[in-house]
Design a protein around this motif. Sequence first.
Motif, PDB file in Angstrom:
ATOM      1  N   ALA A   1      10.650   7.348  -6.146  1.00 51.03           N
ATOM      2  CA  ALA A   1      11.202   7.937  -7.358  1.00 51.03           C
ATOM      3  C   ALA A   1      12.329   8.888  -6.979  1.00 51.03           C
ATOM      4  O   ALA A   1      12.271   9.529  -5.938  1.00 51.03           O
ATOM      5  CB  ALA A   1      10.110   8.692  -8.122  1.00 51.03           C
ATOM      6  N   PRO A   2      13.362   8.992  -7.821  1.00 47.39           N
ATOM      7  CA  PRO A   2      14.483   9.872  -7.511  1.00 47.39           C
ATOM      8  C   PRO A   2      14.130  11.355  -7.628  1.00 47.39           C
ATOM      9  O   PRO A   2      14.807  12.200  -7.090  1.00 47.39           O
ATOM     10  CB  PRO A   2      15.541   9.477  -8.531  1.00 47.39           C
ATOM     11  N   GLY A   3      13.086  11.667  -8.297  1.00 48.59           N
ATOM     12  CA  GLY A   3      12.655  13.047  -8.487  1.00 48.59           C
ATOM     13  C   GLY A   3      11.357  13.026  -9.263  1.00 48.59           C
ATOM     14  O   GLY A   3      10.694  12.001  -9.337  1.00 48.59           O
ATOM     15  N   PRO A   4      10.968  14.155  -9.840  1.00 50.87           N
ATOM     16  CA  PRO A   4       9.734  14.152 -10.626  1.00 50.87           C
ATOM     17  C   PRO A   4       9.840  13.192 -11.808  1.00 50.87           C
ATOM     18  O   PRO A   4      10.815  13.215 -12.548  1.00 50.87           O
ATOM     19  CB  PRO A   4       9.614  15.595 -11.120  1.00 50.87           C
ATOM     20  N   VAL A   5       8.864  12.324 -11.927  1.00 51.20           N
ATOM     21  CA  VAL A   5       8.838  11.387 -13.050  1.00 51.20           C
ATOM     22  C   VAL A   5       7.462  11.438 -13.689  1.00 51.20           C
ATOM     23  O   VAL A   5       6.471  11.761 -13.049  1.00 51.20           O
ATOM     24  CB  VAL A   5       9.147   9.939 -12.598  1.00 51.20           C
ATOM     25  N   GLU A   6       7.412  11.135 -14.956  1.00 53.86           N
ATOM     26  CA  GLU A   6       6.156  11.134 -15.690  1.00 53.86           C
ATOM     27  C   GLU A   6       5.304   9.926 -15.331  1.00 53.86           C
ATOM     28  O   GLU A   6       4.103  10.007 -15.236  1.00 53.86           O
ATOM     29  CB  GLU A   6       6.433  11.116 -17.203  1.00 53.86           C
ATOM     30  N   ASP A   7       5.963   8.809 -15.139  1.00 58.28           N
ATOM     31  CA  ASP A   7       5.260   7.547 -14.920  1.00 58.28           C
ATOM     32  C   ASP A   7       5.701   6.961 -13.590  1.00 58.28           C
ATOM     33  O   ASP A   7       6.887   6.737 -13.371  1.00 58.28           O
ATOM     34  CB  ASP A   7       5.593   6.588 -16.068  1.00 58.28           C
ATOM     35  N   ALA A   8       4.757   6.706 -12.708  1.00 52.02           N
ATOM     36  CA  ALA A   8       5.087   6.179 -11.383  1.00 52.02           C
ATOM     37  C   ALA A   8       5.756   4.813 -11.467  1.00 52.02           C
ATOM     38  O   ALA A   8       6.518   4.443 -10.587  1.00 52.02           O
ATOM     39  CB  ALA A   8       3.833   6.098 -10.523  1.00 52.02           C
TER      40      ALA A   8
ATOM     41  N   GLY B   1       0.806  -1.218   0.000  1.00 52.28           N
ATOM     42  CA  GLY B   1       0.000   0.000   0.000  1.00 52.28           C
ATOM     43  C   GLY B   1       0.834   1.260   0.000  1.00 52.28           C
ATOM     44  O   GLY B   1       0.355   2.327   0.386  1.00 52.28           O
ATOM     45  N   LEU B   2       2.079   1.154  -0.454  1.00 51.54           N
ATOM     46  CA  LEU B   2       2.959   2.318  -0.488  1.00 51.54           C
ATOM     47  C   LEU B   2       3.259   2.717  -1.927  1.00 51.54           C
ATOM     48  O   LEU B   2       3.307   1.861  -2.811  1.00 51.54           O
ATOM     49  CB  LEU B   2       4.272   2.012   0.246  1.00 51.54           C
ATOM     50  N   PRO B   3       3.497   4.005  -2.157  1.00 56.41           N
ATOM     51  CA  PRO B   3       3.846   4.432  -3.511  1.00 56.41           C
ATOM     52  C   PRO B   3       5.267   3.996  -3.847  1.00 56.41           C
ATOM     53  O   PRO B   3       6.128   3.919  -2.973  1.00 56.41           O
ATOM     54  CB  PRO B   3       3.736   5.956  -3.444  1.00 56.41           C
ATOM     55  N   LEU B   4       5.494   3.719  -5.119  1.00 57.86           N
ATOM     56  CA  LEU B   4       6.826   3.390  -5.599  1.00 57.86           C
ATOM     57  C   LEU B   4       7.700   4.622  -5.466  1.00 57.86           C
ATOM     58  O   LEU B   4       7.280   5.732  -5.801  1.00 57.86           O
ATOM     59  CB  LEU B   4       6.742   2.921  -7.049  1.00 57.86           C
TER      60      LEU B   4
ATOM     61  N   SER C   1       8.123   3.997 -13.263  1.00 53.76           N
ATOM     62  CA  SER C   1       9.556   4.119 -13.515  1.00 53.76           C
ATOM     63  C   SER C   1      10.324   4.473 -12.245  1.00 53.76           C
ATOM     64  O   SER C   1      11.506   4.750 -12.302  1.00 53.76           O
ATOM     65  CB  SER C   1       9.812   5.178 -14.603  1.00 53.76           C
ATOM     66  N   GLY C   2       9.662   4.457 -11.099  1.00 53.98           N
ATOM     67  CA  GLY C   2      10.328   4.751  -9.837  1.00 53.98           C
ATOM     68  C   GLY C   2      11.321   3.675  -9.447  1.00 53.98           C
ATOM     69  O   GLY C   2      11.390   2.610 -10.043  1.00 53.98           O
ATOM     70  N   LEU C   3      12.086   3.977  -8.428  1.00 49.63           N
ATOM     71  CA  LEU C   3      13.116   3.060  -7.959  1.00 49.63           C
ATOM     72  C   LEU C   3      12.586   2.152  -6.858  1.00 49.63           C
ATOM     73  O   LEU C   3      11.710   2.538  -6.098  1.00 49.63           O
ATOM     74  CB  LEU C   3      14.299   3.859  -7.405  1.00 49.63           C
ATOM     75  N   VAL C   4      13.160   0.983  -6.791  1.00 49.28           N
ATOM     76  CA  VAL C   4      12.850   0.057  -5.702  1.00 49.28           C
ATOM     77  C   VAL C   4      13.872   0.313  -4.608  1.00 49.28           C
ATOM     78  O   VAL C   4      15.064   0.243  -4.835  1.00 49.28           O
ATOM     79  CB  VAL C   4      12.923  -1.404  -6.183  1.00 49.28           C
ATOM     80  N   SER C   5      13.387   0.602  -3.412  1.00 46.66           N
ATOM     81  CA  SER C   5      14.269   0.857  -2.288  1.00 46.66           C
ATOM     82  C   SER C   5      14.841  -0.450  -1.754  1.00 46.66           C
ATOM     83  O   SER C   5      14.129  -1.458  -1.687  1.00 46.66           O
ATOM     84  CB  SER C   5      13.492   1.554  -1.166  1.00 46.66           C
ATOM     85  N   PRO C   6      16.109  -0.430  -1.338  1.00 45.75           N
ATOM     86  CA  PRO C   6      16.668  -1.623  -0.689  1.00 45.75           C
ATOM     87  C   PRO C   6      15.903  -1.997   0.581  1.00 45.75           C
ATOM     88  O   PRO C   6      15.962  -3.140   1.024  1.00 45.75           O
ATOM     89  CB  PRO C   6      18.102  -1.215  -0.341  1.00 45.75           C
TER      90      PRO C   6
END
Length: 126
Positions: free
Chosen positions: A40-47, A35-38, A49-54
């Motif tokens: 992201a390193p900064g503003p991104v167009e598509d959620a 239930g958490l948002p993916l 494309s965010g990063l997966v946290s360790p």
Amino acid sequence: MTTYSPFPAYIFGAACVSRGVMASLWPRAEYDHMGLPLEAPGPVEDASSGLVSPLMYYKGIREISYGATMVALQQQGLDRALTTFLGIISLVRFGDGLVVWLHGGPERRYRAWGHWITGAVFAGSV
């Protein structure tokens, strides 16, 4: 002395281990399950494309260790220790739900209920 059925400990333990394996193998999908948002390193167009946290791997390890502990305590016949552990795990689930409620965003807030219901089930098995 009351004897409890060992099946809930094995079922809950297996469920926790499988959730942990899922989080470790597919951490990106685990964001939605939690239930958490993916991130992201900064503003991104598509959620997506965010990063997966360790930290998602830590979540997987945590879940696997919870499940292994439940099974080990049951296997050793330590009913009181297992009861205490399930009580603690239920508090963790309530805390997880609170994190999702506060940080998951309004569109994911309903996911907090899954954590809270799981916490209640664990607490009810104590």
